[in-house]
Design an enzyme around this catalytic site. Sequence first.
Site, PDB file in Angstrom:
ATOM      1  CG  HIS A  26      -1.741   1.232   1.359  1.00 10.33           C
ATOM      2  ND1 HIS A  26      -2.758   1.526   0.479  1.00 10.33           N
ATOM      3  CD2 HIS A  26      -1.700   2.248   2.248  1.00 10.33           C
ATOM      4  CE1 HIS A  26      -3.321   2.671   0.826  1.00 10.33           C
ATOM      5  NE2 HIS A  26      -2.700   3.129   1.891  1.00 10.33           N
ATOM      6  N   GLY A  59       2.757   5.119   4.229  1.00  9.34           N
ATOM      7  CA  GLY A  59       2.260   5.746   5.450  1.00  9.34           C
ATOM      8  C   GLY A  59       0.829   5.334   5.691  1.00  9.34           C
ATOM      9  CD  GLU A  60      -0.801   3.591   9.753  1.00 12.94           C
ATOM     10  OE1 GLU A  60      -1.957   3.199   9.435  1.00 12.94           O
ATOM     11  OE2 GLU A  60       0.096   2.817  10.099  1.00 12.94           O
ATOM     12  CB  SER A  61      -5.587   5.339   5.431  1.00  8.43           C
ATOM     13  OG  SER A  61      -5.402   4.072   4.828  1.00  8.43           O
ATOM     14  N   GLY A  62      -4.677   8.522   4.980  1.00  6.58           N
ATOM     15  CA  GLY A  62      -4.898   9.906   5.379  1.00  6.58           C
ATOM     16  C   GLY A  62      -3.629  10.685   5.636  1.00  6.58           C
ATOM     17  N   GLY A 110      -1.547  11.718   3.473  1.00  6.71           N
ATOM     18  CA  GLY A 110      -1.309  12.710   2.426  1.00  6.71           C
ATOM     19  C   GLY A 110      -0.493  12.184   1.260  1.00  6.71           C
ATOM     20  CE  LYS A 111      -0.400   6.070   1.455  1.00  4.69           C
ATOM     21  NZ  LYS A 111      -1.216   6.399   2.645  1.00  4.69           N
ATOM     22  CB  SER A 112      -3.489  10.369  -2.966  1.00  6.45           C
ATOM     23  OG  SER A 112      -3.559   8.957  -2.845  1.00  6.45           O
ATOM     24  CG  ASP A 156      -5.158   2.066  -2.849  1.00  4.76           C
ATOM     25  OD1 ASP A 156      -5.062   2.444  -1.657  1.00  4.76           O
ATOM     26  OD2 ASP A 156      -5.853   1.107  -3.201  1.00  4.76           O
ATOM     27  CD  GLU A 189      -9.804   6.767  -1.997  1.00  2.00           C
ATOM     28  OE1 GLU A 189     -10.612   6.985  -1.080  1.00  2.00           O
ATOM     29  OE2 GLU A 189      -9.104   5.735  -2.061  1.00  2.00           O
ATOM     30  NE  ARG A 236      18.122  19.001  14.583  1.00  3.68           N
ATOM     31  CZ  ARG A 236      18.392  19.876  15.538  1.00  3.68           C
ATOM     32  NH1 ARG A 236      18.328  19.499  16.806  1.00  3.68           N
ATOM     33  NH2 ARG A 236      18.728  21.110  15.241  1.00  3.68           N
TER      34      ARG A 236
END
Length: 245
Positions: free
Chosen positions: A65, A80-83, A85-87, A104, A129, A170
């Site tokens: 994913h 990363g987790e859903s939401g 901001g990948k898309s 996705d 999406e 850093r």
Amino acid sequence: ALGYWLSLHPAAAVVTRGLDIPDYFVDACAKYEVPLLKTSRETSPFLASLIAQLNRELAPRITRHGVLVEVYGEGVLIVGESGAGKSETAIELIKRGHRLIADDAVEIRKLGDNTLEGSSPSNIRHFIELRGIGIINAGRIFGMGAVKPNEKIDMVIQLEEWDATKAYDRLGIDNEYTKLLDVKVPVITVPITPGRNLAVIVETAAMNNRQKKMGYNGAKELMQGLGIDDLEPTEKELDLWTHNE
């Protein structure tokens, strides 16, 4: 000899260079129920193409994913987790002239000991999406120059919510790695906070990764310029250098 070879039931018999096929060869293939094929290509180029295609189709593969984009020639897998901001990051990168490979679901193939290639499942290729908007076709909206069918995977960027208790890298002196199909891939963790331009961060990470592959490390050059032998300074030392600058 021909009968013995065909009795082993190979996948097919191929006659190259467009040569005429003698009747006894046709009859023998029919007898042993071996498909008989013909091509006008020379033997060596045909075998090279066949082996390359078999390596691709039979390669070990997994699905992850995430989003795969080509940025300055580097294949960047954003996870990363859903939401997270990948898309949305992928859309911004496309607008900045980079190309989308998959959104996705990313199909990853191992094409060599150290080579990974990512692509999109055919049924969702070029689609993205966007929450609040829905499904869009990036190729239709931004043009076919904004998409690409496959790309090697050069690095992974992990997006995660900012954690004030976590010490983030850093300097970036040494690469961290993750393993995909037993292949080591550089990975960096990018904390998400309001106002951060993730597309610019991904662009910079891609360029920095390419420089490291070419033997240049900006953090090491900085440390050497400051005359510091310890390449793992403390957070306090980093803060002092930042304030002095």
